[in-house]
Scaffold this motif. Structure first.
Motif, PDB file in Angstrom:
ATOM      1  N   UNK A 182      53.301  62.994  52.157  1.00 22.16           N
ATOM      2  CA  UNK A 182      54.857  62.437  52.013  1.00 22.16           C
ATOM      3  C   UNK A 182      55.048  61.558  50.840  1.00 22.16           C
ATOM      4  N   UNK A 183      56.145  61.552  50.363  1.00 21.41           N
ATOM      5  CA  UNK A 183      56.343  60.829  49.228  1.00 21.41           C
ATOM      6  C   UNK A 183      57.597  59.912  49.451  1.00 21.41           C
ATOM      7  N   UNK A 184      57.212  58.631  49.505  1.00 18.57           N
ATOM      8  CA  UNK A 184      57.869  57.334  50.069  1.00 18.57           C
ATOM      9  C   UNK A 184      58.653  56.755  48.726  1.00 18.57           C
ATOM     10  N   UNK A 185      59.612  55.730  49.029  1.00 24.19           N
ATOM     11  CA  UNK A 185      60.273  55.138  47.998  1.00 24.19           C
ATOM     12  C   UNK A 185      59.555  54.576  46.819  1.00 24.19           C
ATOM     13  N   UNK A 186      58.225  53.730  47.438  1.00 24.87           N
ATOM     14  CA  UNK A 186      57.363  53.409  46.249  1.00 24.87           C
ATOM     15  C   UNK A 186      56.839  54.543  45.382  1.00 24.87           C
ATOM     16  N   UNK A 187      56.598  55.659  45.840  1.00 21.90           N
ATOM     17  CA  UNK A 187      56.089  56.843  44.768  1.00 21.90           C
ATOM     18  C   UNK A 187      57.032  57.141  43.878  1.00 21.90           C
ATOM     19  N   UNK A 188      58.487  56.906  44.224  1.00 21.23           N
ATOM     20  CA  UNK A 188      59.537  57.384  43.243  1.00 21.23           C
ATOM     21  C   UNK A 188      59.855  56.027  42.055  1.00 21.23           C
ATOM     22  N   UNK A 189      59.518  55.005  42.668  1.00 24.68           N
ATOM     23  CA  UNK A 189      59.720  53.942  41.873  1.00 24.68           C
ATOM     24  C   UNK A 189      58.287  54.004  40.708  1.00 24.68           C
ATOM     25  N   UNK A 190      57.151  54.295  41.357  1.00 23.02           N
ATOM     26  CA  UNK A 190      56.070  54.793  40.441  1.00 23.02           C
ATOM     27  C   UNK A 190      56.276  55.965  39.330  1.00 23.02           C
ATOM     28  N   UNK A 191      57.032  56.522  39.573  1.00 24.37           N
ATOM     29  CA  UNK A 191      57.163  57.880  38.873  1.00 24.37           C
ATOM     30  C   UNK A 191      58.117  57.207  37.924  1.00 24.37           C
ATOM     31  N   UNK A 192      59.108  56.724  38.072  1.00 29.17           N
ATOM     32  CA  UNK A 192      60.250  56.209  36.966  1.00 29.17           C
ATOM     33  C   UNK A 192      59.532  55.128  36.042  1.00 29.17           C
TER      34      UNK A 192
END
Length: 201
Positions: free
Chosen positions: A1-11
């Motif tokens: 699962x992809x959480x909020x922290x993953x999306x912040x890491x992506x950006x």
């Protein structure tokens, strides 16, 4: 699962990559555009990073929506509205879920890419960012979240713009002279998927 922290890491990874590659993006853009693609995106993603630090969003969708809004307000030219639309529409499609699956992200990105196509009136083969975005999203959907496959498909799509004649955007004014140059928008789109693979580790 992809959480909020993953999306912040992506950006964060995207911001670092665009920062590093800004000169190359501007060089590509100087051949067939306004010579400002790298500097515009660099400014936009720096603003995104600052906005995410100032008011950390609480869901993956909110991260992308905020990033998209920031790009639209801080980036000039066509790239701000196009990238902003991509991220905002993707974020909207993800909704308020605290975690999303890679398949859900692929589906949301498909909606984002469709919105970009509609906004720009372009399609694959027109020598635009869609030439990297469409194969990347297709690969992500087919491989159930193998981010490396999406990264490779985007990179191949960007490279495949070299022999194309531009049919949309500033480059289209050059007609046949646009042939032989890699599209800067497709190149920066490939960086976005490189960052996604990096965030996934």
């Amino acid at each position: 699962m992809l959480d909020t922290e993953f999306f912040r890491r992506w950006l964060a990874a995207a911001t670092a990559l665009i920062d590093r590659e800004a000169g190359r993006l501007t060089e590509l853009d100087s051949a067939i555009g306004d010579a400002d693609h790298g500097s515009n995106l660099q400014r936009g993603f720096t603003a995104v990073a600052a906005a995410l630090d100032k008011e950390p969003p609480q869901s993956p969708g909110a991260v992308l929506t905020l990033a998209g809004r920031q790009l639209i307000s801080s980036v000039g030219g066509a790239s701000g509205p196009l990238y902003g639309t991509l991220l905002r529409r993707t974020g909207k499609a993800l909704g308020d879920a605290a975690e999303v699956t890679p398949a859900e992200l692929a589906e949301a990105l498909r909606a984002g890419v469709a919105a970009v196509a509609q906004l720009g009136g372009a399609r694959a083969g027109d020598k635009t960012m869609l030439d990297a975005l469409e194969p990347a999203v297709a690969a992500l959907g087919e491989t159930a979240g193998t981010f490396a496959a999406a990264r490779d498909a985007a990179a191949a799509g960007a490279l495949a713009t070299v022999p194309l004649q531009a049919r949309k955007g500033r480059a289209s004014y050059l007609g046949e002279r646009s042939i032989g140059h890699q599209d800067p928008g497709a190149t920066s789109s490939a960086l976005l998927f490189e960052a996604l693979a990096e965030a996934a580790g």
